[in-house]
Motif scaffolding. Sequence first.
Motif: not given
Length: 335
Positions: A68-78, A107-110, A159-169
């Motif tokens: 019953d969570i709103d967010l699943l986050s992951a800062g994964l190894p490259r 888990v089906q987070p939002r 100078d740190r560029r980050q690739g991000l994926l954000v998914a939402l229901k």
Amino acid sequence: MSGLRFVDVCAGAGGLALGLEQAGFEPVLLLDKKPVACATLRRNRPAWQVMETDLLDFAPSRHREIYDIDLLSAGLPRVKSSATVARTETEAELRLLEATVYLAHAVQPRALVIENVPGLVDAPDYEPIRDLIRKELHHLGYRFRWFLLNAADFGVPQDRRQGLLVALKKQYFEAFRPPEPLVHERLSVGRALRPSMAMGGWRDADRWAAQALGVAPTLVGGSDRRGGADLGPTGTKKAWARMGVDGGTVADEVPGPDFVWAPETGRYGMVRITTDQAALLQGFPPDWEFTGKKTARYRQIGHASPPPVARALGLAIRDALSTPATPVAGYTPTL
């Protein structure tokens, strides 16, 4: 909206979790397989539930509280591109990425956020990985977007560029907007580190800071399979040298009053940064403590997600989840 709850996997030293906490999210569970990283998390947040385990071995069915969570986050190894698939560690990194997506399935987070290399966003070599993610998230009823953020645009002196994926229901997706830059003038290394450089009585702290006008190059934590702490590969060391910093090692303490800064004489005339200063360059607050010996501390810092970027991401996701859900044809949201 209050009481937004999240699970953080491959949590490391807590950069992503700390930023999400600052954005108003409450952690339900943090996972990391490294004892030193778990010790860092427990040192700074004794109330957090921290589990020392490999994500590949994690059984979500034994932890009903995470369903019953709103967010699943992951800062994964490259993750490495398909051009380097022959490397043994590439397989492990890709499996962790897949395991995160499969955990979202269970888990089906939002919302879901994955932080990784910039190339994962649009480089052709990563297309097979993006296709795998696209198919799975589409099947689960998420909409998503890839985008890039630079930590320097959020007050981090790096100078740190980050690739991000954000998914939402689907019903929340239209309300999501990626974070906009928060600063018009980037914080320089000199301004960020000048106070700490002067703490030991170093007389050249002002002179050094006055010429260290750029942001730091990307800090690289390095592999556990190789030697001690340094600030990165050859190109990174050259960038540090142009600011009068020896990037070939990490100092035990800040320079004292007798240190003579003479970068023209070579690396031994250059100043060195400490692990505490590296943490400042990652945007960690000064009171965040890292456990372990010097190399272990530096690697945790170099691998971390800068908390100010995580905070901006968290606020953007929070705004989307707090907006009245958009009706989706054929779908009845459960709120």
